[in-house]
Scaffold this motif. Structure first.
Motif, PDB file in Angstrom:
ATOM      1  N   MET A   1      -4.759   7.891  25.828  1.00  0.00           N
ATOM      2  CA  MET A   1      -3.966   7.464  24.620  1.00  0.00           C
ATOM      3  C   MET A   1      -4.851   7.933  23.385  1.00  0.00           C
ATOM      4  SD  MET A   1      -2.868   3.634  23.477  1.00  0.00           S
ATOM      5  CE  MET A   1      -2.474   3.211  25.151  1.00  0.00           C
ATOM      6  N   ASP A   2      -4.140   8.709  22.488  1.00  0.00           N
ATOM      7  CA  ASP A   2      -4.624   9.051  21.349  1.00  0.00           C
ATOM      8  C   ASP A   2      -4.315   8.156  20.220  1.00  0.00           C
ATOM      9  OD1 ASP A   2      -6.156  11.035  22.468  1.00  0.00           O
ATOM     10  OD2 ASP A   2      -4.134  12.629  22.159  1.00  0.00           O
ATOM     11  N   LEU A   3      -5.032   7.679  19.266  1.00  0.00           N
ATOM     12  CA  LEU A   3      -4.515   6.949  18.228  1.00  0.00           C
ATOM     13  C   LEU A   3      -4.139   7.732  16.906  1.00  0.00           C
ATOM     14  CD1 LEU A   3      -7.369   4.180  17.730  1.00  0.00           C
ATOM     15  CD2 LEU A   3      -4.918   3.845  18.773  1.00  0.00           C
ATOM     16  N   ASP A   4      -2.997   7.475  16.374  1.00  0.00           N
ATOM     17  CA  ASP A   4      -2.354   8.286  15.405  1.00  0.00           C
ATOM     18  C   ASP A   4      -2.909   7.907  13.859  1.00  0.00           C
ATOM     19  OD1 ASP A   4      -1.112   9.977  13.655  1.00  0.00           O
ATOM     20  OD2 ASP A   4       0.641  10.116  14.989  1.00  0.00           O
ATOM     21  N   LEU A   5      -4.125   8.032  13.404  1.00  0.00           N
ATOM     22  CA  LEU A   5      -4.427   7.506  12.130  1.00  0.00           C
ATOM     23  C   LEU A   5      -3.398   8.000  11.193  1.00  0.00           C
ATOM     24  CD1 LEU A   5      -8.414   8.222  12.577  1.00  0.00           C
ATOM     25  CD2 LEU A   5      -7.110   6.011  12.576  1.00  0.00           C
ATOM     26  N   VAL A   6      -3.038   9.259  11.082  1.00  0.00           N
ATOM     27  CA  VAL A   6      -2.103   9.460   9.923  1.00  0.00           C
ATOM     28  C   VAL A   6      -0.781   9.005  10.256  1.00  0.00           C
ATOM     29  CG1 VAL A   6      -0.590  11.674   9.087  1.00  0.00           C
ATOM     30  CG2 VAL A   6      -2.785  12.023  10.044  1.00  0.00           C
ATOM     31  N   LYS A   7      -0.093   8.594  11.143  1.00  0.00           N
ATOM     32  CA  LYS A   7       0.853   7.706  11.428  1.00  0.00           C
ATOM     33  C   LYS A   7       0.741   6.271  10.727  1.00  0.00           C
ATOM     34  CE  LYS A   7       4.582   6.145  14.509  1.00  0.00           C
ATOM     35  NZ  LYS A   7       5.026   6.156  15.957  1.00  0.00           N
ATOM     36  N   ALA A   8      -0.231   5.685  10.996  1.00  0.00           N
ATOM     37  CA  ALA A   8      -0.793   4.436  10.699  1.00  0.00           C
ATOM     38  C   ALA A   8      -1.028   4.441   9.181  1.00  0.00           C
ATOM     39  CB  ALA A   8      -1.853   3.944  11.483  1.00  0.00           C
ATOM     40  N   PHE A   9      -1.540   5.360   8.523  1.00  0.00           N
ATOM     41  CA  PHE A   9      -1.901   5.398   7.156  1.00  0.00           C
ATOM     42  C   PHE A   9      -0.668   5.575   6.425  1.00  0.00           C
ATOM     43  CE2 PHE A   9      -3.086   7.661   3.429  1.00  0.00           C
ATOM     44  CZ  PHE A   9      -4.101   6.949   3.037  1.00  0.00           C
ATOM     45  N   ASN A  10       0.170   6.600   6.866  1.00  0.00           N
ATOM     46  CA  ASN A  10       1.674   6.626   6.279  1.00  0.00           C
ATOM     47  C   ASN A  10       2.488   5.575   6.162  1.00  0.00           C
ATOM     48  OD1 ASN A  10       1.073   9.374   5.134  1.00  0.00           O
ATOM     49  ND2 ASN A  10       1.963  10.219   7.102  1.00  0.00           N
ATOM     50  N   GLU A  11       2.571   4.856   7.261  1.00  0.00           N
ATOM     51  CA  GLU A  11       3.319   3.520   7.190  1.00  0.00           C
ATOM     52  C   GLU A  11       2.800   2.626   6.271  1.00  0.00           C
ATOM     53  OE1 GLU A  11       4.739   0.238  10.643  1.00  0.00           O
ATOM     54  OE2 GLU A  11       4.617   2.163  11.313  1.00  0.00           O
ATOM     55  N   THR A  12       1.458   2.389   6.579  1.00  0.00           N
ATOM     56  CA  THR A  12       0.834   1.353   5.596  1.00  0.00           C
ATOM     57  C   THR A  12       1.185   1.737   4.306  1.00  0.00           C
ATOM     58  OG1 THR A  12      -0.973   1.016   7.355  1.00  0.00           O
ATOM     59  CG2 THR A  12      -1.228   0.347   4.989  1.00  0.00           C
ATOM     60  N   ILE A  13       0.721   2.848   3.626  1.00  0.00           N
ATOM     61  CA  ILE A  13       0.842   2.903   2.080  1.00  0.00           C
ATOM     62  C   ILE A  13       2.308   2.932   1.698  1.00  0.00           C
ATOM     63  CG2 ILE A  13      -1.104   4.267   1.991  1.00  0.00           C
ATOM     64  CD1 ILE A  13       0.355   6.638   1.577  1.00  0.00           C
ATOM     65  N   GLU A  14       3.334   3.331   2.822  1.00  0.00           N
ATOM     66  CA  GLU A  14       4.662   3.167   2.342  1.00  0.00           C
ATOM     67  C   GLU A  14       5.125   1.680   2.550  1.00  0.00           C
ATOM     68  OE1 GLU A  14       6.836   5.488   5.128  1.00  0.00           O
ATOM     69  OE2 GLU A  14       5.887   7.288   4.376  1.00  0.00           O
ATOM     70  N   VAL A  15       4.958   0.793   3.439  1.00  0.00           N
ATOM     71  CA  VAL A  15       5.099  -0.528   3.569  1.00  0.00           C
ATOM     72  C   VAL A  15       4.526  -1.154   2.410  1.00  0.00           C
ATOM     73  CG1 VAL A  15       4.666  -2.638   4.491  1.00  0.00           C
ATOM     74  CG2 VAL A  15       5.240  -0.701   5.858  1.00  0.00           C
ATOM     75  N   TYR A  16       3.246  -0.996   1.849  1.00  0.00           N
ATOM     76  CA  TYR A  16       2.732  -1.533   0.708  1.00  0.00           C
ATOM     77  C   TYR A  16       2.967  -1.050  -0.486  1.00  0.00           C
ATOM     78  CZ  TYR A  16       0.975  -5.152   3.842  1.00  0.00           C
ATOM     79  OH  TYR A  16       0.780  -6.103   4.651  1.00  0.00           O
ATOM     80  N   GLU A  17       3.581   0.218  -0.534  1.00  0.00           N
ATOM     81  CA  GLU A  17       4.106   0.777  -1.781  1.00  0.00           C
ATOM     82  C   GLU A  17       2.860   1.269  -2.729  1.00  0.00           C
ATOM     83  OE1 GLU A  17       6.898  -1.645  -3.845  1.00  0.00           O
ATOM     84  OE2 GLU A  17       8.498  -1.186  -2.068  1.00  0.00           O
ATOM     85  N   VAL A  18       1.786   1.684  -1.932  1.00  0.00           N
ATOM     86  CA  VAL A  18       0.612   2.221  -2.688  1.00  0.00           C
ATOM     87  C   VAL A  18       0.940   3.749  -3.062  1.00  0.00           C
ATOM     88  CG1 VAL A  18      -1.870   2.935  -2.363  1.00  0.00           C
ATOM     89  CG2 VAL A  18      -0.779   0.890  -1.143  1.00  0.00           C
ATOM     90  N   MET A  19       0.710   4.130  -4.139  1.00  0.00           N
ATOM     91  CA  MET A  19       0.842   5.353  -4.907  1.00  0.00           C
ATOM     92  C   MET A  19      -0.521   6.174  -4.667  1.00  0.00           C
ATOM     93  SD  MET A  19       3.871   5.275  -6.169  1.00  0.00           S
ATOM     94  CE  MET A  19       3.888   6.781  -7.055  1.00  0.00           C
ATOM     95  N   ALA A  20      -0.344   7.345  -4.125  1.00  0.00           N
ATOM     96  CA  ALA A  20      -1.359   8.167  -3.756  1.00  0.00           C
ATOM     97  C   ALA A  20      -1.946   8.699  -4.897  1.00  0.00           C
ATOM     98  CB  ALA A  20      -0.961   9.629  -3.124  1.00  0.00           C
TER      99      ALA A  20
END
Length: 75
Positions: A1-20
């Motif tokens: 099983m591969d961990l998807d860091l990009v998916k987790a990162f994207n979801e995290t910054i979207e949920v917490y409304e972090v601006m790039a």
């Protein structure tokens, strides 16, 4: 099983409304580099991932780890 860091990162910054832009400044990482990573057009080094995660609010860091744990458990 591969961990998807990009998916987790994207979801995290979207949920917490972090601006790039804010994250880039706090992590001392180029905003373009974050964008390329988020859109899977470039890889980033482990120390850059660490800087980005360290720049996130504590709750967002915990959420990111939760998402990776969830992926690892196959949920």
């Amino acid at each position: 099983m591969d961990l998807d860091l990009v998916k987790a990162f994207n979801e995290t910054i979207e949920v917490y409304e972090v601006m790039a832009k804010d994250l880039a400044v706090a992590a001392k990482v180029g905003e373009n580099q974050i964008s390329l990573f988020r859109h899977r057009k470039s890889r980033i080094r482990c120390d850059t991932v660490q800087a980005l995660l360290n720049a996130l609010p504590r709750e967002a860091q915990i959420y990111f780890v939760f998402l990776l744990t969830k992926q690892a458990s196959g949920e």
